[in-house]
Design a protein around this motif. Structure first.
Motif, PDB file in Angstrom:
ATOM      1  N   ARG A 148      15.494 -57.738  50.552  1.00  0.00           N
ATOM      2  CA  ARG A 148      15.954 -56.055  51.106  1.00  0.00           C
ATOM      3  C   ARG A 148      17.620 -55.963  50.527  1.00  0.00           C
ATOM      4  N   ARG A 197      17.132 -53.819  47.950  1.00  0.00           N
ATOM      5  CA  ARG A 197      16.789 -52.976  48.323  1.00  0.00           C
ATOM      6  C   ARG A 197      17.846 -51.619  49.037  1.00  0.00           C
ATOM      7  N   GLU A 232      21.268 -44.804  44.934  1.00  0.00           N
ATOM      8  CA  GLU A 232      20.447 -43.993  44.471  1.00  0.00           C
ATOM      9  C   GLU A 232      20.771 -42.325  45.851  1.00  0.00           C
ATOM     10  N   ASN A 233      21.344 -42.799  46.985  1.00  0.00           N
ATOM     11  CA  ASN A 233      21.340 -41.823  47.711  1.00  0.00           C
ATOM     12  C   ASN A 233      22.585 -42.559  49.021  1.00  0.00           C
ATOM     13  N   ARG A 273      22.180 -40.156  52.177  1.00  0.00           N
ATOM     14  CA  ARG A 273      20.530 -40.842  53.217  1.00  0.00           C
ATOM     15  C   ARG A 273      20.767 -42.389  53.449  1.00  0.00           C
ATOM     16  N   LEU A 307      20.452 -43.390  57.187  1.00  0.00           N
ATOM     17  CA  LEU A 307      18.826 -45.353  57.812  1.00  0.00           C
ATOM     18  C   LEU A 307      19.838 -45.699  58.435  1.00  0.00           C
ATOM     19  N   TYR A 354      22.599 -47.535  57.284  1.00  0.00           N
ATOM     20  CA  TYR A 354      22.924 -48.589  56.715  1.00  0.00           C
ATOM     21  C   TYR A 354      25.130 -48.470  56.567  1.00  0.00           C
ATOM     22  N   LYS A 400       6.333 -50.194  33.258  1.00  0.00           N
ATOM     23  CA  LYS A 400       7.010 -49.829  35.408  1.00  0.00           C
ATOM     24  C   LYS A 400       7.501 -51.295  36.046  1.00  0.00           C
ATOM     25  N   TYR A 459      15.285 -40.575  48.708  1.00  0.00           N
ATOM     26  CA  TYR A 459      15.185 -41.391  46.877  1.00  0.00           C
ATOM     27  C   TYR A 459      14.226 -41.448  45.842  1.00  0.00           C
ATOM     28  N   ASN A 508      14.688 -41.301  43.381  1.00  0.00           N
ATOM     29  CA  ASN A 508      14.167 -42.007  41.850  1.00  0.00           C
ATOM     30  C   ASN A 508      12.905 -43.566  42.131  1.00  0.00           C
ATOM     31  N   LEU A 509      13.543 -43.407  43.647  1.00  0.00           N
ATOM     32  CA  LEU A 509      12.313 -45.208  43.853  1.00  0.00           C
ATOM     33  C   LEU A 509      10.798 -44.053  44.415  1.00  0.00           C
ATOM     34  N   PHE A 535       7.184 -45.884  48.686  1.00  0.00           N
ATOM     35  CA  PHE A 535       6.883 -47.366  49.276  1.00  0.00           C
ATOM     36  C   PHE A 535       8.535 -47.291  49.705  1.00  0.00           C
ATOM     37  N   ASP A 536       8.999 -47.440  49.412  1.00  0.00           N
ATOM     38  CA  ASP A 536      10.629 -48.298  49.119  1.00  0.00           C
ATOM     39  C   ASP A 536      11.698 -46.754  50.137  1.00  0.00           C
ATOM     40  N   ALA A 576      10.622 -48.467  53.961  1.00  0.00           N
ATOM     41  CA  ALA A 576      10.573 -49.429  53.609  1.00  0.00           C
ATOM     42  C   ALA A 576      11.839 -49.553  54.175  1.00  0.00           C
ATOM     43  N   LEU A 577      12.681 -48.434  53.707  1.00  0.00           N
ATOM     44  CA  LEU A 577      13.915 -48.958  53.567  1.00  0.00           C
ATOM     45  C   LEU A 577      14.932 -48.421  54.974  1.00  0.00           C
ATOM     46  N   ALA A 578      13.918 -47.431  55.380  1.00  0.00           N
ATOM     47  CA  ALA A 578      14.406 -46.905  57.080  1.00  0.00           C
ATOM     48  C   ALA A 578      13.862 -47.966  57.980  1.00  0.00           C
ATOM     49  N   GLN A 621      13.464 -51.438  56.852  1.00  0.00           N
ATOM     50  CA  GLN A 621      13.588 -52.938  57.482  1.00  0.00           C
ATOM     51  C   GLN A 621      15.119 -52.646  57.684  1.00  0.00           C
ATOM     52  N   ASP A 666       3.101 -45.956  46.138  1.00  0.00           N
ATOM     53  CA  ASP A 666       3.699 -46.450  44.634  1.00  0.00           C
ATOM     54  C   ASP A 666       3.904 -45.289  43.655  1.00  0.00           C
ATOM     55  N   THR A 669       6.912 -42.227  42.250  1.00  0.00           N
ATOM     56  CA  THR A 669       8.213 -41.656  42.336  1.00  0.00           C
ATOM     57  C   THR A 669       8.126 -40.812  43.340  1.00  0.00           C
TER      58      THR A 669
END
Lengths: 311, 292, 235
Positions: free
Chosen positions: A179, A182, A189-190, A193, A197, A199, A308, C92, C94-95, C98-99, C102-104, C106, C131, C133
């Motif tokens: 986590r 991530r 990345e942002n 944002r 959220l 953070y 990938k 995001y 480029n992610l 799911f991520d 998940a970021l929100a 977690q 899955d 992007t």
């Protein structure tokens, strides 16, 4: 076991086997590359994953190097506690730098880290009585041992480097799956944002920088003990550029990129020095080519085009 | 020597330092101001200026003054040309992305160092001053050339100021600095402006180097200190502000001169670099800049 | 009268002398859907940015859930239960999808990150694209993802900045159902240009004009308000 874990264990196994296949000259080279790759992995955690482009990582490497070197030479520590001291020094200096530098971002962050590293370099010169400045310190051979294991000898040195490398690589892999990892990528990345959220960007980036500093410190500490030399040249801007170069070449934000970049760059200079003395040109041209034509590096491009799942 | 004259000497040395530093730093500041590019290769443009000056004066027949005058013209033109080429071939292609341009200019600086090492060699070589005049003060003699350096720097800086404020070219540069999209909409060829500004910035570093070579020798690694000091000056003066840059050059040049005479130069550098880092962290608009 | 979950008093934001938000008093009743409307440039986005902490006010106070949050940074407000979704889709890109979610999830701590994330995606119908992007999703799906990120934080207050912009009619219906389903556990504050959506969803409406509050009331009251008609029709 996932494909990614299998790949990483495979790389470690291959490096283990290489010890028995390579002649002594290349054995020493690979040992050196593995230690430098740990340094670059640390750099990658800040730059590749978290998006912090630092120009001052030589400071963290040098912190580890000098804490260990001076710990042995001045304080009479034995290698094991001295190595631990180096690890901690890298993390602590990174924390101190981060608390200040992370108030800035982008270009300012680059310059601030550059200036802190320059301050560190000059401080080493200033305290020349203890550090012996540019000339540096040769760590006495007797101290370069853990228990009965003489780390200045080829084989134990190779395995010590491999052990450090393997631990660093597997932690790196775990981190990318975690986590925390991530949320670090989320900063890259942002950032806006991520803040919305919940953070705290400063906190996440500081944690990333400290982990990065621990890697650099560990690499510096190991470099001192394994190769026996502690000098101010390791604190210069060149040693801040080096991990950037490795990471850009291998692929920023990939776990194996730093090692691949270090391996290729090291041998590129090694082989080219057989034909020309133009090392600086090789480094400069590599930087230009990468930034112009392959900003994602080898593994970054590979991941984008074909594989990938590459972490 | 008594303290008074000693301090005077330190201040005079500091002024020479400040003059050369101002030229170099104004070049860096212009590039950052107009193009928003942090040019890490700026020190190498300085170094190239010095090294080329050695070649010009070495191969130019006639008295030293002729060769030196030729160097004053040839060096900035050549170095400016190299800079314009670097801009067009590399920086433009990177779309002036801040981080990519820094990495690219680091790459360039290695290449320039290598070029100097290969064609000029690892030695430090002196360039003869264009004239030899010693001004005798009551307490010590002082080099007339050093005073000429200060005068020359002031003249060149005045010329830059006139260029920026009184000419059409300056207006175009300032317009591009304010808003490159609007400038483009008004028919300004932004690409050419950028190449010209990058060349001008490098040219100023080269001129500064030509002026300093009779005092300091030319060496392929000599770009390091001017780069660092220019950074310090530009940041403390407020990024992109020419007036702040000049003021900061004076302060840093003088204090560096004075501190180096009385204390260890290393300690002076440590304090200066730390100061820069702290300024960027706590006062990003610079010590003399105004908050935007 | 239901509890007030958030209120602002004298909230003001000036930019170099320009009054973006001027002395606004504002009450948000828990469990309701509250719409913020007004002509372009009325200061709606600035106002909710002040509430969410993205910008700091020049003057005034904000209380949320019984505590003064005026000086809290944005991420601490999020931790207290204010979620914000951006006007211009901010995911995001480029992610993987799911991520993003998940970021929100977690962030607020979850023992079963994977199942929780998939459940949150299923709620907006994006579970099949986990899955993919995020940047490659269709625009409407990106908006949904943005809303999913907001919802999956289980906020006490969800601030939505123009959520239906660029959505097809069928997607708007789904969106309305989604928002109705989260109330009254979640209070919703939305900026919205689509008057049908506003009149249909909102319990209360506040009208901003030139940074000042023009009126507050139920949809019926706002429809009948002379000042609002003038501001909107320019009459």
């Amino acid at each position: 076991m996932t494909r990614a874990l299998a790949l990483h264990l495979g790389v470690i196994a291959a490096l283990f086997a290489a010890q028995y296949l390579l002649p002594s000259y290349h054995q020493t080279n690979i040992a050196r590359i593995m230690v430098l790759a740990v340094f670059a992995m640390g750099y990658n955690i800040a730059f590749g994953y978290t998006g912090l482009l630092s120009l001052g990582h030589a400071l963290f490497f040098a912190a580890g190097l000098y804490a260990t070197g001076l710990g042995i030479e001045l304080a009479g520590l034995s290698a094991a506690p001295a190595l631990l001291l180096g690890l901690i020094a890298g993390g602590a200096i990174a924390a101190a730098t981060g608390v200040l530098a992370l108030r800035t971002s982008g270009v300012s962050f680059m310059i601030v880290t550059l200036m802190f590293a320059q301050t560190g370099y000059l401080t080493i010169l200033y305290f020349g009585t203890y550090t012996r400045g540019d000339e540096g310190i040769v760590i006495n051979r007797a101290a370069r041992a853990i228990g009965s294991l003489d780390l200045s000898a080829d084989t134990p040195r190779y395995f010590a480097a491999l052990t450090l490398f393997a631990i660093a690589l597997l932690i790196n892999l775990m981190l990318t799956r975690s986590r925390l990892g991530r949320s670090m990528i989320a900063m890259r990345e942002n950032e806006q944002r991520s803040r919305m959220l919940g953070y705290n960007p400063f906190r996440v980036k500081l944690i990333a920088l400290v982990i990065s500093g621990l890697y650099a410190g560990a690499a510096g500490a190991a470099y001192g003990v394994l190769f026996g030399y502690v000098g101010a040249s390791f604190a210069t801007i060149q040693y801040s550029i080096l991990p950037l170069l490795y990471v850009l070449l291998g692929g920023a934000g990939t776990t194996l990129g730093p090692f691949l970049g270090a391996l290729i760059m090291f041998y590129l200079i090694d082989i080219s020095s057989g034909y020309t003395t133009a090392h600086l040109f090789v480094v400069g041209a590599a930087l230009l080519v990468l930034v112009l034509f392959a900003p994602k590096g080898i593994l970054g491009t590979l991941r984008e085009r074909a594989v990938k799942w590459l972490p | 020597m008594d303290f008074g004259p000693f301090l005077l000497l330190a201040l005079m040395e500091g002024t020479v330092m400040a003059a050369v530093l101002a030229l170099t730093a104004v070049g860096l500041s212009l590039v950052f101001g107009v193009m928003r590019v942090v040019n890490v290769a700026h020190g190498e443009f300085f170094m190239l200026g010095a090294v080329i000056a050695w070649f010009v004066t070495h191969y130019m027949p006639g008295p030293p003054a002729v060769g030196f005058a030729a160097a004053l013209v040839i060096c900035p033109l050549l170095v400016g040309g190299v800079a314009a080429l670097s801009d067009t071939l590399i920086l433009k292609r990177l779309n002036y992305d801040p981080e990519a341009t820094i990495v690219a200019t680091i790459g360039l600086s290695y290449i320039f160092q290598q070029a100097a090492l290969t064609f000029y060699g690892p030695d430090a070589r002196p360039v003869e001053a264009p004239f030899d005049l010693r001004i005798q003060l009551p307490w010590f003699g002082y080099s007339g050339y050093k005073i000429a350096v200060v005068v020359a720097a002031i003249v060149i800086l005045l010329a830059v100021w006139l260029l920026m404020t009184r000419t059409r070219a300056g207006l175009i540069m300032r317009a591009t600095q304010l808003d490159r999209t609007t400038a483009r909409a008004f028919g300004i060829n932004v690409d050419r402006v950028y190449a010209a500004v990058f060349a001008l910035g490098a040219g100023l570093a080269a001129v500064a180097a030509v002026l300093i070579v009779p005092i300091q020798q030319a060496h392929y690694l000599m770009g390091h200190d001017p780069l660092l000091l220019s950074f310090i000056v530009v940041i403390i003066g407020g990024l992109g502000s020419l007036r702040g840059t000049l003021l900061a050059a004076l302060v840093i040049g003088l204090s560096d001169g004075v501190i180096s005479v009385f204390f260890s130069p290393t300690l002076a550098k440590i304090l200066a670099t730390l100061l820069v880092a702290m300024v960027l962290v706590f006062r990003p608009q610079g010590l003399f800049g105004v908050k935007q | 009268m239901a509890a007030i979950i958030l209120f602002a008093r004298g909230l003001t934001k000036h930019y170099d002398g320009i009054k973006a938000v001027e002395n606004v008093d504002f009450d948000l009743t828990a469990g309701q859907i509250h719409a913020l409307i007004g002509p372009n440039g009325a200061g709606k986005t600035t106002f909710v940015s002040l509430l969410s902490g993205r910008i700091t006010p020049s003057a005034g106070t904000i209380q949320f859930d019984g505590a003064d949050i005026t000086r809290l940074p944005a991420h601490s407000r999020v931790a207290r239960g204010i979620a914000y979704t951006f006007q211009i889709t901010s995911i995001y890109a480029n992610l993987p999808v799911f991520d993003n979610v998940a970021l929100a999830i977690q962030r607020k701590g979850s023992k079963h990150l994977k199942t929780d994330t998939m459940a949150a995606l299923a709620r907006v119908g994006l579970d099949k694209m986990a899955d993919q992007t995020a940047g490659t999703l269709a625009y409407g799906h990106q908006r949904l993802l943005e809303i999913a990120m907001g919802l999956s934080m289980n906020p006490k207050l969800l601030i939505l900045d123009e959520p239906t912009q660029g959505l097809a009619n069928s997607e708007i219906e789904a969106f309305k159902a989604l928002i109705r389903a989260v109330t009254p556990q979640t209070t919703v504050l939305l900026i919205e240009h689509n008057m049908d959506v506003v009149m249909d969803l909102a319990d209360q409406i506040t009208v901003l004009n030139f940074g000042e509050k023009l009126a507050t009331g139920t949809p019926a009251e706002i429809r009948a308000n002379k000042a609002v008609q003038t501001a909107y029709l320019g009459g």
